[in-house]
Scaffold this motif. Structure first.
Motif, PDB file in Angstrom:
ATOM      1  N   THR C 204       0.480  -0.931  -0.168  1.00  0.00           N
ATOM      2  CA  THR C 204       0.113  -0.186   0.315  1.00  0.00           C
ATOM      3  C   THR C 204       0.527   1.145   0.055  1.00  0.00           C
ATOM      4  OG1 THR C 204      -1.205  -1.756   1.517  1.00  0.00           O
ATOM      5  CG2 THR C 204      -1.737   1.137   1.486  1.00  0.00           C
ATOM      6  N   VAL C 207       1.248   1.911  -3.239  1.00  0.00           N
ATOM      7  CA  VAL C 207       1.286   2.526  -4.248  1.00  0.00           C
ATOM      8  C   VAL C 207       0.524   4.314  -4.725  1.00  0.00           C
ATOM      9  CG1 VAL C 207      -1.179   2.301  -5.161  1.00  0.00           C
ATOM     10  CG2 VAL C 207       0.190   0.301  -4.345  1.00  0.00           C
ATOM     11  N   TRP C 230      -0.399  -6.772  -5.421  1.00  0.00           N
ATOM     12  CA  TRP C 230       0.017  -5.112  -5.614  1.00  0.00           C
ATOM     13  C   TRP C 230      -1.154  -4.652  -5.979  1.00  0.00           C
ATOM     14  CZ3 TRP C 230       4.423  -2.003  -5.531  1.00  0.00           C
ATOM     15  CH2 TRP C 230       3.426  -1.008  -6.701  1.00  0.00           C
ATOM     16  N   VAL C 234      -4.360  -1.353  -4.607  1.00  0.00           N
ATOM     17  CA  VAL C 234      -4.731  -0.473  -5.436  1.00  0.00           C
ATOM     18  C   VAL C 234      -6.018  -0.553  -5.689  1.00  0.00           C
ATOM     19  CG1 VAL C 234      -4.991   0.053  -8.483  1.00  0.00           C
ATOM     20  CG2 VAL C 234      -2.504  -0.720  -7.553  1.00  0.00           C
ATOM     21  N   TRP C 245      -1.392   0.155 -15.310  1.00  0.00           N
ATOM     22  CA  TRP C 245      -0.612  -0.758 -14.483  1.00  0.00           C
ATOM     23  C   TRP C 245       0.162  -1.196 -15.216  1.00  0.00           C
ATOM     24  CZ3 TRP C 245       0.458   1.645  -9.876  1.00  0.00           C
ATOM     25  CH2 TRP C 245      -0.546   2.657  -9.261  1.00  0.00           C
TER      26      TRP C 245
END
Lengths: 559, 285, 385
Positions: C204, C207, C230, C234, C245
């Motif tokens: 996190t 991100v 991941w 997101v 991404w």
């Protein structure tokens, strides 16, 4: 002194000749086994001998390997053999740093700390990378080691040296000191041992051995990565060390062999490699249940070699025989407080040369606090002087070395040692035959080679006293030496204690519940109650005093 | 920065939950369990397998919790049966062997391929003053507090609690007084197993669901337990949250971010040395 | 009677031995993760199936191929033991299709020393692409990173490009080189390159960092397990549309698609070979072989299959004895091998390092299915001057 048993030599010769018979694949396995045995030996030293759980041994190996990789990747003009050595030496300070928490943190808490260290080391190895590992530039061995066979011989040579060295260490005073610290740090300090230094030595030495193995691994496989030294691998290493009893070099060798042969056998049988780890885990549980690894259990069951001693006991030349008026120990206004509780309140008395002074009082009177304070284990206020020298500012070990020795209520002898090793360790010197013979007679024993674990409690207690006396102290504090003995044994011990000043020339303070023993051993007594000294004087008078009787009322029956 | 710290709360809450399990076992049955997280991870993988095969999520979670409880109970049984007389150190060393076994068997059964991880709480979040607060963080916090509260209440006000405390303080005396020691030991292990499964389930969506990685979450959990002096459940929870917050904060600072996993180690080391600063000698008198 | 029987056995033995000598099998080895932290059972299975089929069809010039698979246990010590066993003990002529997370870095020096070549199926660590005796079939995470970043800059025309890499032993310097290559090729500067994500971390904060910096395209380099984590972060942070991404070939798996479902539409992944989940007819033989032997389809399996194909086709060119020496010589002098499964020709040769596969195909994830985002191969461009 390096002593090598015939078995060791035989095994060494066999191992040295093996590569002439084996194909190169087995040579690789053998070299790997040696390196694994080495790192297991380092676990055996710090955890098996000194009793400190270390779950980060492979990280030390990683440091050794990293250094070799570094020298190699940067083409530094250092010979390979020296690179390995430097790598091992660099691991030493790190070992000491990791050992520092061990001075306060023990047992499983230390295990968590060292495991955490392994995780952090893994992080750093990952971030820093092993030099050469990325470019694929392997560690190059010098020409004379370039062949796998010569490298195997090189590893074997180092391993043999290590085993001899470690064996000599284990038989030395430092080895006994590690065992002593494992059993009881207080008892070790009471023998005059610097506990902190002893522990740090263990970490330093084991880090050295582990670092050496890491450097050798770098030479063997060429390229290293952090996965070689992962925390999980350290964990499995520790488990296998427990399983075999790695403080014995033979155990370490067994662990090294299993680490490579078990996967080999599983591979040939087309079984899952997962079984290997399970075997290790179950073996560890079995070893913990049995109270020791393969070689520890074997050592316990081995028949002791009873070496008879052809020498008549010495009558140890005393300096003085009879009580004089010279004061050896002067206690003035001694106060000990645990928070709000006043355990000792302004206690003053003096101990004269050649005297056996009884210290009595009901439970909770402060007898143990007094012993702890005098021997330096409990902070106090007031003054204590040994032969006119102030003891304040000296810690427990320094007091012991100054000539103030104590025994413990519980059995604190070091069961892994033989009688002779224990006596010499306690005395702090190598003992001539006459003195050993005297100690045997004192303890009622006939052989020096017996392990202490095979002796009964009474014998161990007398051996503890004998060991203390052999250190030629000025003052001995005996804390309930008759606890747990039969009344017959007690009285025999009392007579022996009574004869200590005459035969040994030191003064004794005897803390004892058993009034029979006190009467038999002591000329004078002091009585403590609720932390204060309530009576002092000749034994018979004091013990019949009404105040003393009142203090003991309901506590003890005065015989 | 604050957002990153909030993200750390999720981890912190899970460290706290694991820490509570560690303290529970340490206080009640005298063992420092290195396999605590692994027991939970095993149950979590059972949930994943059930979920993959389209079982209802509730049922899957129930089966997972049960699996961890049974696994914990089994290990507790081994402990109670063979190591009831052993020292803390020996018993805790046994858990090292447990950890190795669970890791091995777990990887063997479940493999290393990732499986879809269900979100128990959903990926929703609250917006408070420009900050995203995931529902997950709130749920984890609530669970941790609820758990600590109910354990404390249980220990203080029920017969079971009295038994447990007696067992913790005087095991032999308690047994003589008719406290069913073995059953209680197994029970405590089972409960701790189920709780750690729940903790792992909550954190799994935000971590890579790999067996060995999740099993090592026991280390920050132990750091939290240490901060609670292995005694206080509320301090443990605060400690776990604190470690999580520090981790979250550190990850938003690029200079220290790569080293943030070393942080809990330093926290733990400092705490340990502080707590033990007066322990010059070992316990053997 | 008995004597005759014994004699018969003896004669038979001689005959069998003689015929065995005449056509002793060609031994090939394979090292892959079958236990431990990186488990890929399919490559070994597809190779076995491939060689079994080959043997059934008569082998190579009448000689059978004997296939030996070893487990690296995702453990360097075990990987080196496996290599020694194959090369020293069993005496394989080459390693074919190996798929290991760490095998190259452990064994590259040893292969060079022993003069044995490895036609690596899937190489992960940088040494796989940096050793004289290993030439992988796959693109590898480093070149793939460069290609993915190049795709974002050149094809997607993104300006603010960021990359987050998983921190694994030995990988960071190679990733840094990959980013430097990207900057040289496109003349663009990368906005963020971050190496702090460690397996087990909560992504996190990273991100969030990408959002804060305003990354228009963000590459995440890691296994599919990490990629799932991941993307979960997101989605939790509501940032699916905040950036494009991008993921490496290691994320192009069914597990990733299944975990994402329809909640991550528009995410881009890449494939090192012809996308294995696609329906290009050139995959038919591999798919048929997998189906017959009940082997799940994976990218690792396809790479190993291709390695076996390259091996067999190259060995067939050898005139004379097929030994380790002749096999090594054949590969060291082989001509570029063209196959529609790969964007470039496969080469070995005498170079000190091999990375012949320098191309990827880019796919888009939509409703749990992958679709080609760009019809052709994305190949490395020449650096801008």
């Amino acid at each position: 002194m390096l002593r090598a048993s015939p078995w060791f030599l035989l095994a060494l010769i066999a191992l040295a000749l093996l590569p002439l018979l084996l194909p190169s694949y087995w040579l690789f396995l053998l070299t790997s086994m040696l390196i694994s045995s080495m790192v297991t030996l380092s676990v055996g030293l710090v955890s098996g001998m000194a009793g400190m759980i270390s779950l980060g041994q492979l990280s030390f190996a990683g440091v050794g390997g990293w250094m070799v990789a570094y020298f190699n990747a940067n083409n530094l003009p250092i010979p390979f053999v020296l690179q390995v050595l430097i790598g091992a030496l660099v691991a030493v300070p790190l070992g000491i740093v990791i050992g520092l928490p061990a001075l306060r943190v023990r047992g499983m808490h230390l295990a968590v700390v060292t495991f955490g260290f392994a995780a952090v080391a893994d992080l750093f190895f990952t971030i820093l990378n092993f030099p050469g590992g990325v470019m694929g530039k392997p560690v190059l061995r010098p020409d004379f080691l370039s062949h796998d066979r010569s490298y195997y011989w090189f590893c074997l040579f180092l391993f043999a040296l290590l085993v001899l060295g470690v064996n000599a260490l284990y038989r030395s005073r430092l080895g006994s000191a590690w065992l002593a610290v494992k059993h009881s740090e207080r008892a070790a300090a009471a023998m005059g041992l610097n506990v902190a230094a002893t522990k740090l030595w263990a970490f330093a030495m084991s880090a050295f051995i582990a670092g050496l193995s890491g450097g050798l691994l770098a030479g063997q496989v060429g390229l290293l990565s952090a996965t070689n030294f992962s925390p999980t691998a350290s964990l499995i290493l520790f488990a296998s060390a427990i399983m075999v009893g790695a403080r014995y070099p033979a155990g370490a060798v067994l662990a090294g062999m299993m680490a490579w042969l078990v996967p080999e056998v599983l591979g040939r049988l087309h079984l899952s490699q997962n079984l290997g780890n399970l075997i290790f885990a179950l073996g560890t549980i079995a070893a913990l249940k049995a109270g020791g690894g393969v070689f520890e259990v074997a050592a316990r069951q081995k028949k002791p070699t009873a070496t008879p001693l052809f020498s008549s006991p010495a009558t140890l030349a005393p300096t003085t025989h009879t009580p004089t008026d010279r004061v050896v120990l002067e206690v003035q206004n001694l106060c000990v407080a645990y928070g709000q509780v006043q355990a000792l309140n302004k206690v003053s008395f003096s101990l004269k040369e050649g005297q056996v002074l009884g210290l009595v009082g009901p439970n909770g009177a402060g007898k143990s606090s007094l012993v702890d304070a005098l021997s330096g284990f409990t902070p106090y206020q007031g003054r204590v002087q040994l032969e006119g020298r102030s003891l304040e500012g000296l810690n427990a070990a320094q007091r012991a070395r100054a000539g103030l020795r104590r025994s413990f209520q519980q059995d604190r002898t070091i069961t892994e040692l033989s009688v002779q090793a224990y006596l010499e360790f306690s005395a702090g010197r190598a003992l001539p035959k006459e003195e050993l013979a005297w100690a045997l007679e004192f303890a009622g024993l006939t052989a020096l080679g017996l392990g202490l674990h095979s002796l009964n409690m009474g014998t161990r207690r007398r051996l503890e006293v004998a060991g203390i006396l052999l250190s030629r102290p000025k003052v001995v504090l005996l804390d309930e030496p008759a606890a747990g003995l039969s009344s017959e044994e007690s009285l025999q011990l009392a007579r022996q204690i009574a004869s200590i000043p005459a035969r040994y020339g030191c003064a004794v303070i005897l803390i004892e519940h058993d009034m029979e023993v006190v009467r038999a051993a002591c000329s004078e007594v002091v009585v403590l109650d609720f932390g204060s000294l309530i009576e002092a004087g000749p034994t018979t008078r004091v013990l019949s005093s009404p105040r003393v009787a009142a203090a003991y009322l309901g506590e003890e029956v005065l015989a | 920065m604050i957002q990153a710290a909030i993200a750390g709360l999720v981890s912190g809450g899970v460290y706290a939950l694991l820490g509570v399990c560690v303290v529970l076992l340490y206080r009640m049955v005298g063992v420092l369990n290195l396999a605590q997280a692994a027991i939970g991870v095993f149950g979590m993988f059972v949930v994943l397998v059930c979920y993959e095969n389209h079982w209802p999520l509730g049922l899957a979670v129930a089966i997972g919790l049960l699996t961890s409880a049974v696994l914990g109970g089994l290990l507790g049984g081994v402990m109670a049966h063979w190591f009831s007389e052993a020292s803390l150190q020996v018993r805790s060393s046994v858990t090292i062997a447990f950890l190795i076994s669970i890791l091995t068997v777990g990887m063997w059964i479940f493999g290393s391929d990732p499986r879809p991880v269900p979100n128990l709480v959903g990926t929703g979040s609250l917006w408070v003053g420009g900050l995203v607060i995931p529902h997950l963080a709130l749920v984890i916090l609530g669970t941790a507090l609820l758990l600590a509260g109910s354990i404390s209440l249980l220990l203080q006000h029920t017969l079971l609690g009295v038994w447990l405390r007696a067992l913790a303080e005087r095991p032999t005396a308690a047994e003589l007084l008719g406290v069913p020691a073995q059953a209680l030991t197994v029970g405590v292990w089972a409960v701790a197993g189920a709780i750690s499964c729940l903790a792992i389930l909550l954190i799994a969506p935000s971590r890579s669901p790999e067996f060995p990685v999740l099993s090592l979450l026991v280390l920050p959990g132990m750091a939290a337990a240490l901060l609670g002096l292995f005694k206080s459940f509320s301090l443990t929870i605060l400690g776990g949250l604190g470690i999580g917050l520090i981790e979250g904060l550190a990850s938003s600072l690029p200079a220290v971010a790569p080293y943030r996993q070393a942080l809990w180690f330093l926290v733990m080391l400092a705490a340990l040395l502080w707590i033990q600063r007066k322990e010059v000698w070992d316990a053997a008198r | 009677m008995r004597r005759i029987g014994l004699f018969g056995t003896f004669v038979l033995g001689i005959v069998v031995l003689g015929s065995a000598l005449a056509q002793s099998p060609i031994k090939v080895g394979f090292i892959g993760g079958m236990s431990g932290g990186f488990i890929q059972p399919e490559p070994a299975k597809i190779l076995k199936a491939y060689f079994d089929r080959l043997n059934a069809q008569g082998g190579i010039g009448g000689r059978k191929v004997e296939f030996y698979a070893e487990d690296d246990r995702t453990n360097p010590a075990a990987a080196s033991q496996a290599a020694r066993r194959l090369v020293d003990d069993i005496g394989v002529v080459a390693l074919v299709g190996s798929a290991s997370a760490l095998e190259c870095s452990v064994n590259a020096a040893y292969y060079a020393q022993k003069g044995v070549v490895s036609i690596q199926g899937t190489g992960v660590d940088p040494v796989c692409f940096n050793s004289p005796n290993i030439s992988p079939v796959n693109t590898g995470p480093f070149t793939a990173s460069t290609l993915m970043l190049q795709y974002a800059a050149v094809n997607l025309k993104k300006e603010k490009i960021c990359a987050f890499f998983t921190q694994l032993p030995g990988l960071e310097p190679a990733y840094r080189q990959a980013v430097a290559d990207f900057e040289q090729i496109t003349g663009k500067k990368i906005l963020i390159q971050d190496y702090s994500y460690k397996p087990g971390d909560d992504p996190t904060p990273l991100v969030l960092r990408a959002r804060q910096a305003g990354c228009e395209a963000t590459l995440f380099a890691g296994s599919d397990a990490f990629a799932i984590t991941w993307m979960n972060a997101v989605k939790t942070q509501g940032l699916l549309k905040a950036s494009q991404w991008l993921f490496l070939p290691s994320t192009y798996t069914e597990a990733f698609a299944k975990a994402m479902g329809s909640s991550a539409n528009g995410v881009l992944v890449s494939s090192e070979l012809e996308p294995y989940l696609g329906n290009n007819p050139i995959l038919n033989d591999w798919r048929e072989l997998s189906r017959q032997n009940n082997i799940p389809l994976t990218a690792f399996s396809l790479a190993s299959y291709l390695a076996a194909q390259i091996f067999v086709d190259t060995v067939k060119t050898i005139r004379g004895e097929i030994t380790r020496e002749s096999v090594t010589a054949a590969f060291k002098s082989m001509r570029p091998y063209r196959t529609p499964l790969m964007g470039n020709a496969y080469t070995f040769g005498n170079a000190q390092a091999h990375r012949s596969n320098q191309s990827i195909k880019v796919l888009e994830l939509r409703d749990g299915q992958y679709f080609l985002a760009y019809p052709g191969w994305i190949r490395l461009q020449a650096p801008q001057r």
